[in-house]
Enzyme design. Structure first.
Site, PDB file in Angstrom:
ATOM      1  N   LYS A 153       0.835  -1.197   0.000  1.00  0.00           N
ATOM      2  CA  LYS A 153       0.000   0.000   0.000  1.00  0.00           C
ATOM      3  C   LYS A 153       0.875   1.254   0.000  1.00  0.00           C
ATOM      4  CE  LYS A 153      -3.753  -1.891   2.892  1.00  0.00           C
ATOM      5  NZ  LYS A 153      -4.922  -1.667   2.016  1.00  0.00           N
ATOM      6  N   ARG A 206     -10.222 -11.602   2.517  1.00  0.00           N
ATOM      7  CA  ARG A 206     -11.097 -12.671   2.036  1.00  0.00           C
ATOM      8  C   ARG A 206     -10.391 -14.030   2.077  1.00  0.00           C
ATOM      9  NH1 ARG A 206     -11.711  -9.513  -3.497  1.00  0.00           N
ATOM     10  NH2 ARG A 206     -11.447  -7.867  -1.943  1.00  0.00           N
TER      11      ARG A 206
END
Length: 467
Positions: free
Chosen positions: A246, A320
Protein backbone atom coordinates in the site's frame (compact mmCIF):
# COMPACT_ATOMS: atom_id res chain seq x y z
CA UNK A 1 -9.01 -4.82 27.25
CA UNK A 2 -10.53 -1.80 28.83
CA UNK A 3 -7.97 0.66 30.19
CA UNK A 4 -10.38 3.19 31.71
CA UNK A 5 -13.50 3.12 33.93
CA UNK A 6 -16.38 2.11 31.73
CA UNK A 7 -18.60 5.04 30.70
CA UNK A 8 -21.33 3.41 32.78
CA UNK A 9 -19.68 5.13 35.75
CA UNK A 10 -21.32 8.32 34.49
CA UNK A 11 -24.78 6.83 35.03
CA UNK A 12 -25.71 7.31 38.68
CA UNK A 13 -28.49 6.54 41.11
CA UNK A 14 -31.58 8.80 41.04
CA UNK A 15 -30.97 12.29 42.42
CA UNK A 16 -33.99 14.63 42.89
CA UNK A 17 -31.67 17.64 42.86
CA UNK A 18 -30.30 16.78 39.43
CA UNK A 19 -31.05 19.20 36.60
CA UNK A 20 -33.98 17.98 34.45
CA UNK A 21 -33.59 17.44 30.71
CA UNK A 22 -36.65 17.89 28.49
CA UNK A 23 -36.49 16.23 25.05
CA UNK A 24 -38.66 18.08 22.52
CA UNK A 25 -39.15 17.89 18.79
CA UNK A 26 -39.34 20.90 16.51
CA UNK A 27 -42.97 20.05 15.80
CA UNK A 28 -43.83 19.73 19.47
CA UNK A 29 -41.95 22.77 20.77
CA UNK A 30 -44.86 25.22 20.57
CA UNK A 31 -47.21 22.91 22.45
CA UNK A 32 -44.57 22.20 25.07
CA UNK A 33 -43.79 25.91 25.55
CA UNK A 34 -47.48 26.74 25.89
CA UNK A 35 -47.61 24.68 29.06
CA UNK A 36 -44.67 26.49 30.67
CA UNK A 37 -44.39 29.85 32.48
CA UNK A 38 -44.35 32.81 30.10
CA UNK A 39 -40.78 33.87 30.97
CA UNK A 40 -39.47 30.49 29.77
CA UNK A 41 -41.12 30.93 26.37
CA UNK A 42 -39.66 34.40 26.13
CA UNK A 43 -36.21 33.07 27.01
CA UNK A 44 -36.39 30.38 24.32
CA UNK A 45 -37.57 32.91 21.74
CA UNK A 46 -34.81 35.34 22.70
CA UNK A 47 -32.11 32.67 22.39
CA UNK A 48 -33.49 31.39 19.08
CA UNK A 49 -34.08 27.83 20.25
CA UNK A 50 -36.16 25.92 17.67
CA UNK A 51 -35.56 22.35 18.90
CA UNK A 52 -33.45 21.55 15.86
CA UNK A 53 -32.15 17.97 16.39
CA UNK A 54 -28.98 18.10 18.44
CA UNK A 55 -29.50 21.65 19.70
CA UNK A 56 -29.62 22.54 23.39
CA UNK A 57 -31.04 25.35 25.49
CA UNK A 58 -29.83 25.97 29.04
CA UNK A 59 -32.68 27.39 31.12
CA UNK A 60 -31.85 29.56 34.17
CA UNK A 61 -33.95 30.00 37.27
CA UNK A 62 -34.75 33.34 38.94
CA UNK A 63 -31.35 33.33 40.66
CA UNK A 64 -29.45 32.64 37.46
CA UNK A 65 -28.71 29.01 38.33
CA UNK A 66 -29.22 26.21 35.83
CA UNK A 67 -32.81 25.05 36.20
CA UNK A 68 -33.21 22.80 33.19
CA UNK A 69 -32.05 21.77 29.74
CA UNK A 70 -34.06 21.51 26.55
CA UNK A 71 -32.75 19.02 23.99
CA UNK A 72 -33.92 19.15 20.41
CA UNK A 73 -34.53 15.65 19.03
CA UNK A 74 -35.96 14.07 15.93
CA UNK A 75 -36.60 10.77 17.73
CA UNK A 76 -36.16 10.56 21.50
CA UNK A 77 -35.61 6.80 21.20
CA UNK A 78 -32.47 7.37 19.12
CA UNK A 79 -29.43 6.96 21.41
CA UNK A 80 -27.35 9.35 19.32
CA UNK A 81 -29.80 12.14 20.14
CA UNK A 82 -28.41 11.98 23.69
CA UNK A 83 -24.79 11.22 22.93
CA UNK A 84 -23.57 14.81 22.65
CA UNK A 85 -24.78 15.94 26.07
CA UNK A 86 -22.16 14.51 28.46
CA UNK A 87 -19.32 16.40 26.82
CA UNK A 88 -21.11 19.69 26.16
CA UNK A 89 -23.28 20.27 29.23
CA UNK A 90 -21.68 21.84 32.30
CA UNK A 91 -20.28 19.21 34.66
CA UNK A 92 -22.86 18.08 37.17
CA UNK A 93 -25.83 15.77 37.67
CA UNK A 94 -28.79 15.53 35.29
CA UNK A 95 -31.96 13.48 34.96
CA UNK A 96 -34.77 12.98 32.47
CA UNK A 97 -37.56 15.42 33.27
CA UNK A 98 -40.28 12.83 32.81
CA UNK A 99 -40.49 9.06 32.82
CA UNK A 100 -41.03 7.94 29.26
CA UNK A 101 -41.37 4.63 27.54
CA UNK A 102 -38.67 2.01 28.05
CA UNK A 103 -37.25 2.55 24.55
CA UNK A 104 -36.60 6.24 25.30
CA UNK A 105 -35.14 5.47 28.72
CA UNK A 106 -32.75 2.89 27.30
CA UNK A 107 -31.79 5.12 24.38
CA UNK A 108 -30.98 7.98 26.75
CA UNK A 109 -28.90 5.77 29.02
CA UNK A 110 -27.06 4.10 26.13
CA UNK A 111 -26.41 7.33 24.27
CA UNK A 112 -25.25 9.12 27.40
CA UNK A 113 -22.83 6.33 28.33
CA UNK A 114 -21.38 6.13 24.84
CA UNK A 115 -21.01 9.90 24.83
CA UNK A 116 -18.69 9.43 27.83
CA UNK A 117 -16.30 7.16 25.93
CA UNK A 118 -12.69 8.24 25.64
CA UNK A 119 -9.66 6.21 24.61
CA UNK A 120 -7.28 7.10 27.41
CA UNK A 121 -4.63 4.39 27.19
CA UNK A 122 -1.99 6.89 26.09
CA UNK A 123 -3.52 10.28 26.93
CA UNK A 124 -5.59 11.59 29.83
CA UNK A 125 -9.03 13.07 29.06
CA UNK A 126 -9.31 16.85 28.93
CA UNK A 127 -12.43 17.19 31.07
CA UNK A 128 -14.87 15.22 33.18
CA UNK A 129 -18.21 14.25 31.69
CA UNK A 130 -21.61 15.25 33.02
CA UNK A 131 -23.54 12.57 34.90
CA UNK A 132 -27.04 11.21 34.26
CA UNK A 133 -29.30 9.51 36.78
CA UNK A 134 -30.40 6.12 35.47
CA UNK A 135 -33.73 6.78 33.70
CA UNK A 136 -36.68 4.92 35.14
CA UNK A 137 -37.58 2.07 32.81
CA UNK A 138 -34.08 1.55 31.42
CA UNK A 139 -32.90 -2.06 31.53
CA UNK A 140 -29.62 -1.62 33.33
CA UNK A 141 -28.24 -5.05 32.48
CA UNK A 142 -29.08 -4.69 28.81
CA UNK A 143 -27.69 -1.17 28.52
CA UNK A 144 -24.60 -2.25 30.44
CA UNK A 145 -23.77 -5.14 28.14
CA UNK A 146 -24.29 -3.02 25.04
CA UNK A 147 -22.04 -0.27 26.35
CA UNK A 148 -19.33 -2.76 27.27
CA UNK A 149 -19.50 -4.44 23.87
CA UNK A 150 -19.35 -1.20 21.91
CA UNK A 151 -16.50 0.09 24.07
CA UNK A 152 -14.69 -3.21 23.52
CA UNK A 153 -14.85 -2.69 19.76
CA UNK A 154 -13.68 0.91 20.10
CA UNK A 155 -10.83 -0.05 22.43
CA UNK A 156 -9.56 -2.87 20.24
CA UNK A 157 -9.74 -0.85 17.03
CA UNK A 158 -8.12 2.21 18.59
CA UNK A 159 -5.15 0.26 19.96
CA UNK A 160 -2.07 0.55 17.71
CA UNK A 161 -0.73 -2.59 16.05
CA UNK A 162 2.44 -2.46 18.17
CA UNK A 163 0.28 -3.23 21.22
CA UNK A 164 -2.40 -5.31 19.48
CA UNK A 165 -0.93 -7.99 17.27
CA UNK A 166 -2.40 -11.40 16.39
CA UNK A 167 -1.53 -12.80 19.81
CA UNK A 168 -3.22 -9.97 21.72
CA UNK A 169 -6.35 -10.00 19.55
CA UNK A 170 -6.81 -13.75 19.91
CA UNK A 171 -6.19 -13.53 23.66
CA UNK A 172 -8.77 -10.72 23.99
CA UNK A 173 -11.41 -13.12 22.68
CA UNK A 174 -10.20 -16.04 24.78
CA UNK A 175 -10.11 -13.88 27.92
CA UNK A 176 -13.68 -12.76 27.32
CA UNK A 177 -14.74 -16.37 26.83
CA UNK A 178 -13.20 -17.44 30.13
CA UNK A 179 -15.47 -14.98 31.92
CA UNK A 180 -18.49 -16.99 30.75
CA UNK A 181 -17.08 -20.50 30.88
CA UNK A 182 -16.50 -20.80 27.13
CA UNK A 183 -13.93 -23.20 25.71
CA UNK A 184 -11.22 -21.61 23.59
CA UNK A 185 -8.25 -22.86 21.68
CA UNK A 186 -5.80 -20.86 19.63
CA UNK A 187 -4.00 -22.46 16.69
CA UNK A 188 -0.62 -20.80 16.13
CA UNK A 189 1.81 -20.86 13.20
CA UNK A 190 2.48 -24.33 11.80
CA UNK A 191 -0.49 -25.73 13.71
CA UNK A 192 -2.67 -23.94 11.15
CA UNK A 193 -1.18 -26.10 8.41
CA UNK A 194 -1.45 -29.24 10.51
CA UNK A 195 -5.18 -28.61 10.99
CA UNK A 196 -5.82 -27.47 7.40
CA UNK A 197 -6.14 -23.70 7.58
CA UNK A 198 -3.69 -23.01 4.74
CA UNK A 199 -4.80 -19.56 3.59
CA UNK A 200 -4.71 -18.13 7.12
CA UNK A 201 -1.15 -19.40 7.40
CA UNK A 202 -0.16 -18.12 3.95
CA UNK A 203 -1.33 -14.58 4.63
CA UNK A 204 0.29 -14.31 8.04
CA UNK A 205 3.49 -16.30 7.63
CA UNK A 206 5.69 -13.35 6.58
CA UNK A 207 5.17 -11.42 9.81
CA UNK A 208 7.45 -11.65 12.82
CA UNK A 209 4.33 -12.38 14.87
CA UNK A 210 2.88 -15.76 13.92
CA UNK A 211 -0.64 -16.05 12.48
CA UNK A 212 -3.25 -17.75 14.58
CA UNK A 213 -6.92 -18.72 14.75
CA UNK A 214 -9.12 -18.08 17.78
CA UNK A 215 -11.72 -20.85 18.04
CA UNK A 216 -14.24 -20.36 20.86
CA UNK A 217 -17.29 -22.45 21.68
CA UNK A 218 -20.03 -21.77 24.22
CA UNK A 219 -23.43 -23.22 24.98
CA UNK A 220 -26.10 -21.10 26.60
CA UNK A 221 -28.44 -22.28 29.36
CA UNK A 222 -30.99 -24.71 27.97
CA UNK A 223 -29.36 -24.69 24.54
CA UNK A 224 -28.92 -28.44 24.07
CA UNK A 225 -31.20 -28.27 21.02
CA UNK A 226 -30.96 -24.52 20.55
CA UNK A 227 -29.93 -22.83 17.32
CA UNK A 228 -26.31 -22.98 16.26
CA UNK A 229 -24.72 -19.59 15.50
CA UNK A 230 -21.22 -19.09 14.13
CA UNK A 231 -19.54 -15.68 14.18
CA UNK A 232 -16.52 -15.02 11.97
CA UNK A 233 -14.38 -11.88 12.07
CA UNK A 234 -11.48 -10.61 9.98
CA UNK A 235 -8.53 -10.10 12.31
CA UNK A 236 -5.83 -8.43 10.20
CA UNK A 237 -4.00 -6.55 12.95
CA UNK A 238 -2.04 -4.54 10.43
CA UNK A 239 -2.19 -4.60 6.65
CA UNK A 240 0.83 -3.37 4.74
CA UNK A 241 -0.71 -4.76 1.56
CA UNK A 242 1.96 -7.46 1.40
CA UNK A 243 4.13 -7.49 -1.71
CA UNK A 244 1.43 -5.41 -3.43
CA UNK A 245 2.44 -2.74 -0.93
CA UNK A 246 0.00 0.00 0.00
CA UNK A 247 1.08 3.65 -0.33
CA UNK A 248 1.59 5.45 2.96
CA UNK A 249 -1.83 7.11 2.75
CA UNK A 250 -3.51 3.73 2.35
CA UNK A 251 -1.53 2.21 5.19
CA UNK A 252 -2.20 4.96 7.72
CA UNK A 253 -5.39 3.52 9.24
CA UNK A 254 -4.53 -0.14 8.87
CA UNK A 255 -4.40 -0.70 12.61
CA UNK A 256 -8.20 -0.87 12.24
CA UNK A 257 -8.13 -3.75 9.76
CA UNK A 258 -8.97 -6.11 12.61
CA UNK A 259 -12.27 -4.27 13.13
CA UNK A 260 -14.29 -7.23 11.91
CA UNK A 261 -12.62 -9.48 14.45
CA UNK A 262 -13.34 -6.91 17.17
CA UNK A 263 -17.02 -6.93 16.19
CA UNK A 264 -17.25 -10.73 16.22
CA UNK A 265 -15.58 -10.91 19.65
CA UNK A 266 -17.83 -8.19 21.07
CA UNK A 267 -20.96 -9.82 19.65
CA UNK A 268 -19.96 -13.14 21.19
CA UNK A 269 -19.63 -11.30 24.50
CA UNK A 270 -23.15 -9.89 24.11
CA UNK A 271 -24.60 -13.35 23.43
CA UNK A 272 -22.80 -14.92 26.39
CA UNK A 273 -23.58 -12.09 28.81
CA UNK A 274 -27.27 -12.26 27.91
CA UNK A 275 -27.25 -16.02 28.44
CA UNK A 276 -29.07 -16.65 25.17
CA UNK A 277 -30.08 -20.30 24.63
CA UNK A 278 -27.87 -20.79 21.57
CA UNK A 279 -24.87 -22.91 20.68
CA UNK A 280 -22.22 -20.37 19.81
CA UNK A 281 -18.94 -20.64 17.97
CA UNK A 282 -16.54 -17.79 17.31
CA UNK A 283 -13.79 -17.99 14.67
CA UNK A 284 -11.33 -15.11 14.33
CA UNK A 285 -8.28 -15.58 12.10
CA UNK A 286 -5.63 -13.19 13.45
CA UNK A 287 -2.73 -12.20 11.19
CA UNK A 288 -0.45 -9.39 10.14
CA UNK A 289 -0.06 -8.95 6.39
CA UNK A 290 3.64 -8.15 6.19
CA UNK A 291 6.55 -8.23 3.75
CA UNK A 292 9.52 -10.56 4.08
CA UNK A 293 11.32 -13.25 2.12
CA UNK A 294 8.57 -15.81 2.67
CA UNK A 295 5.60 -13.55 1.93
CA UNK A 296 2.96 -14.98 -0.38
CA UNK A 297 3.26 -13.57 -3.89
CA UNK A 298 1.08 -12.29 -6.72
CA UNK A 299 -0.04 -15.20 -8.93
CA UNK A 300 0.71 -17.79 -6.26
CA UNK A 301 -2.02 -20.43 -6.12
CA UNK A 302 -3.29 -21.26 -2.64
CA UNK A 303 -5.32 -24.32 -1.73
CA UNK A 304 -8.06 -23.47 0.75
CA UNK A 305 -9.58 -25.47 3.57
CA UNK A 306 -12.57 -26.25 1.37
CA UNK A 307 -10.27 -27.61 -1.36
CA UNK A 308 -10.90 -24.81 -3.83
CA UNK A 309 -7.76 -23.30 -5.31
CA UNK A 310 -7.29 -19.53 -5.39
CA UNK A 311 -4.93 -17.58 -7.60
CA UNK A 312 -3.58 -14.49 -5.84
CA UNK A 313 -4.35 -11.58 -8.12
CA UNK A 314 -3.38 -9.12 -5.40
CA UNK A 315 -1.79 -9.70 -1.98
CA UNK A 316 -3.66 -6.68 -0.63
CA UNK A 317 -6.94 -8.61 -0.92
CA UNK A 318 -5.89 -10.78 2.01
CA UNK A 319 -8.97 -10.42 4.20
CA UNK A 320 -11.10 -12.67 2.04
CA UNK A 321 -8.31 -15.26 2.05
CA UNK A 322 -8.24 -15.64 5.82
CA UNK A 323 -12.03 -15.48 6.00
CA UNK A 324 -12.57 -18.23 3.44
CA UNK A 325 -10.89 -20.87 5.61
CA UNK A 326 -12.88 -19.76 8.67
CA UNK A 327 -16.14 -19.72 6.69
CA UNK A 328 -15.47 -23.20 5.35
CA UNK A 329 -15.09 -24.47 8.91
CA UNK A 330 -18.21 -22.58 10.00
CA UNK A 331 -20.20 -24.02 7.11
CA UNK A 332 -19.09 -27.58 7.88
CA UNK A 333 -21.03 -27.40 11.14
CA UNK A 334 -24.31 -26.83 9.26
CA UNK A 335 -25.29 -24.00 11.64
CA UNK A 336 -28.57 -22.13 11.64
CA UNK A 337 -26.79 -18.83 11.04
CA UNK A 338 -23.35 -17.61 9.98
CA UNK A 339 -22.46 -13.95 10.44
CA UNK A 340 -19.14 -12.54 9.31
CA UNK A 341 -17.74 -9.07 9.90
CA UNK A 342 -14.88 -7.53 7.95
CA UNK A 343 -13.28 -4.24 7.01
CA UNK A 344 -13.09 -5.81 3.60
CA UNK A 345 -13.27 -3.36 0.70
CA UNK A 346 -12.70 0.28 -0.11
CA UNK A 347 -15.38 -0.18 -2.75
CA UNK A 348 -18.04 -0.46 -0.04
CA UNK A 349 -16.89 2.85 1.41
CA UNK A 350 -16.95 4.52 -2.00
CA UNK A 351 -20.51 3.29 -2.49
CA UNK A 352 -21.92 3.91 0.99
CA UNK A 353 -19.48 6.17 2.84
CA UNK A 354 -17.96 5.56 6.26
CA UNK A 355 -21.15 5.40 8.35
CA UNK A 356 -23.14 2.75 6.51
CA UNK A 357 -21.98 -0.90 6.47
CA UNK A 358 -22.70 -2.92 3.36
CA UNK A 359 -24.82 -5.98 4.03
CA UNK A 360 -24.70 -9.03 1.77
CA UNK A 361 -26.78 -12.12 2.44
CA UNK A 362 -27.89 -15.25 0.63
CA UNK A 363 -31.08 -15.33 2.72
CA UNK A 364 -33.76 -12.69 2.28
CA UNK A 365 -35.35 -13.26 5.69
CA UNK A 366 -32.02 -12.78 7.46
CA UNK A 367 -31.25 -9.65 5.46
CA UNK A 368 -34.67 -8.09 6.02
CA UNK A 369 -34.52 -8.79 9.75
CA UNK A 370 -31.10 -7.13 10.03
CA UNK A 371 -32.29 -4.10 8.09
CA UNK A 372 -35.44 -3.78 10.21
CA UNK A 373 -33.46 -3.95 13.44
CA UNK A 374 -31.07 -1.35 12.06
CA UNK A 375 -33.90 1.07 11.34
CA UNK A 376 -35.46 0.52 14.76
CA UNK A 377 -32.23 0.83 16.73
CA UNK A 378 -30.55 3.63 14.80
CA UNK A 379 -27.84 1.15 13.78
CA UNK A 380 -28.31 1.14 10.00
CA UNK A 381 -27.11 -1.21 7.29
CA UNK A 382 -27.60 -1.10 3.54
CA UNK A 383 -28.08 -4.25 1.49
CA UNK A 384 -26.07 -4.73 -1.69
CA UNK A 385 -26.70 -7.58 -4.13
CA UNK A 386 -24.87 -10.87 -4.54
CA UNK A 387 -25.17 -10.40 -8.31
CA UNK A 388 -24.27 -13.83 -9.62
CA UNK A 389 -23.28 -12.79 -13.17
CA UNK A 390 -20.34 -10.90 -11.62
CA UNK A 391 -18.88 -14.17 -10.37
CA UNK A 392 -17.23 -14.56 -13.77
CA UNK A 393 -15.03 -11.59 -12.86
CA UNK A 394 -13.27 -13.93 -10.41
CA UNK A 395 -12.36 -16.47 -13.09
CA UNK A 396 -8.78 -17.72 -13.19
CA UNK A 397 -7.04 -19.64 -15.96
CA UNK A 398 -5.03 -21.73 -13.51
CA UNK A 399 -7.22 -22.02 -10.37
CA UNK A 400 -10.84 -22.31 -9.32
CA UNK A 401 -10.98 -18.62 -8.35
CA UNK A 402 -8.98 -15.44 -8.35
CA UNK A 403 -9.01 -13.45 -5.13
CA UNK A 404 -9.69 -10.20 -7.01
CA UNK A 405 -11.90 -9.32 -9.91
CA UNK A 406 -10.78 -8.40 -13.37
CA UNK A 407 -11.28 -4.67 -13.88
CA UNK A 408 -12.21 -2.13 -11.24
CA UNK A 409 -15.96 -2.67 -11.10
CA UNK A 410 -18.17 -3.84 -8.18
CA UNK A 411 -15.32 -4.51 -5.79
CA UNK A 412 -17.47 -5.08 -2.70
CA UNK A 413 -19.88 -7.31 -4.63
CA UNK A 414 -17.16 -9.53 -6.06
CA UNK A 415 -15.50 -9.78 -2.64
CA UNK A 416 -18.80 -10.97 -1.15
CA UNK A 417 -19.28 -13.39 -4.05
CA UNK A 418 -15.82 -14.80 -3.32
CA UNK A 419 -16.81 -15.45 0.29
CA UNK A 420 -20.12 -16.98 -0.76
CA UNK A 421 -18.24 -19.79 -2.53
CA UNK A 422 -17.28 -21.11 0.90
CA UNK A 423 -20.85 -21.27 2.24
CA UNK A 424 -23.24 -24.02 1.19
CA UNK A 425 -26.36 -23.13 -0.75
CA UNK A 426 -29.32 -22.80 1.59
CA UNK A 427 -27.21 -21.93 4.63
CA UNK A 428 -28.33 -18.64 6.20
CA UNK A 429 -25.30 -16.35 5.97
CA UNK A 430 -24.79 -12.61 6.19
CA UNK A 431 -21.61 -10.66 5.51
CA UNK A 432 -21.07 -7.13 6.87
CA UNK A 433 -18.45 -5.07 5.05
CA UNK A 434 -17.85 -2.18 7.45
CA UNK A 435 -15.46 0.71 8.09
CA UNK A 436 -15.22 0.33 11.91
CA UNK A 437 -14.04 3.92 12.17
CA UNK A 438 -15.46 7.40 12.67
CA UNK A 439 -13.47 9.81 10.48
CA UNK A 440 -14.75 12.75 12.51
CA UNK A 441 -16.41 13.44 15.85
CA UNK A 442 -20.18 13.02 16.06
CA UNK A 443 -22.45 13.06 19.13
CA UNK A 444 -21.69 9.92 21.12
CA UNK A 445 -19.27 8.74 18.45
CA UNK A 446 -15.79 10.24 18.79
CA UNK A 447 -13.26 10.06 15.99
CA UNK A 448 -11.67 6.62 15.99
CA UNK A 449 -12.79 3.02 16.26
CA UNK A 450 -16.52 2.36 16.08
CA UNK A 451 -18.99 -0.51 16.35
CA UNK A 452 -21.28 -0.67 13.33
CA UNK A 453 -24.18 -3.08 12.87
CA UNK A 454 -23.37 -4.68 16.22
CA UNK A 455 -26.68 -3.92 17.93
CA UNK A 456 -28.62 -5.00 14.84
CA UNK A 457 -26.76 -8.31 14.69
CA UNK A 458 -27.36 -8.94 18.40
CA UNK A 459 -31.09 -8.28 17.95
CA UNK A 460 -31.12 -10.80 15.09
CA UNK A 461 -29.56 -13.47 17.31
CA UNK A 462 -32.01 -12.63 20.09
CA UNK A 463 -34.85 -13.25 17.63
CA UNK A 464 -33.32 -16.56 16.57
CA UNK A 465 -32.91 -17.63 20.19
CA UNK A 466 -36.51 -16.69 21.00
CA UNK A 467 -37.81 -18.84 18.16
Amino acid sequence: MTDFPLPLAHLTEPDPSAVPIHAVTAEGLAAWTAGQPAPLGAWLAATGFTARPGSQALVPDAEGKLAGVLLGVERPDDPWAWGGLPGTLPEGAYRLAADGEAAVAEAAALGWALGCYAFTRYKAPKRAFARLAWPAGAGRARVGRLVEAICRVRDLVNTPAEDLGPEQLAEAGAELGRRYGATSRILVGEALLAENYPTIHAVGRAAARAPRLLDLTWRGPGAEDGPQVVLVGKGVCFDSGGLDLKPSSGMLLMKKDMGGGAHAIALAGLVMDAGLPVRLRLLVPCVENAVSGNAFRPLDVLRTRKGLTVEVGNTDAEGRLILCDALAEADAMAPDLILDFATLTGAARVALGPELPALFSNDDATAEALLAHGRRLGDPLWRLPLHQPYLKMLDSRVADLNNVSSGGFAGSVTAALFLEQFVSAGRAWAHLDLFAWNPEDRPGRPKGGEAMGLRSAFALIEDLAAR
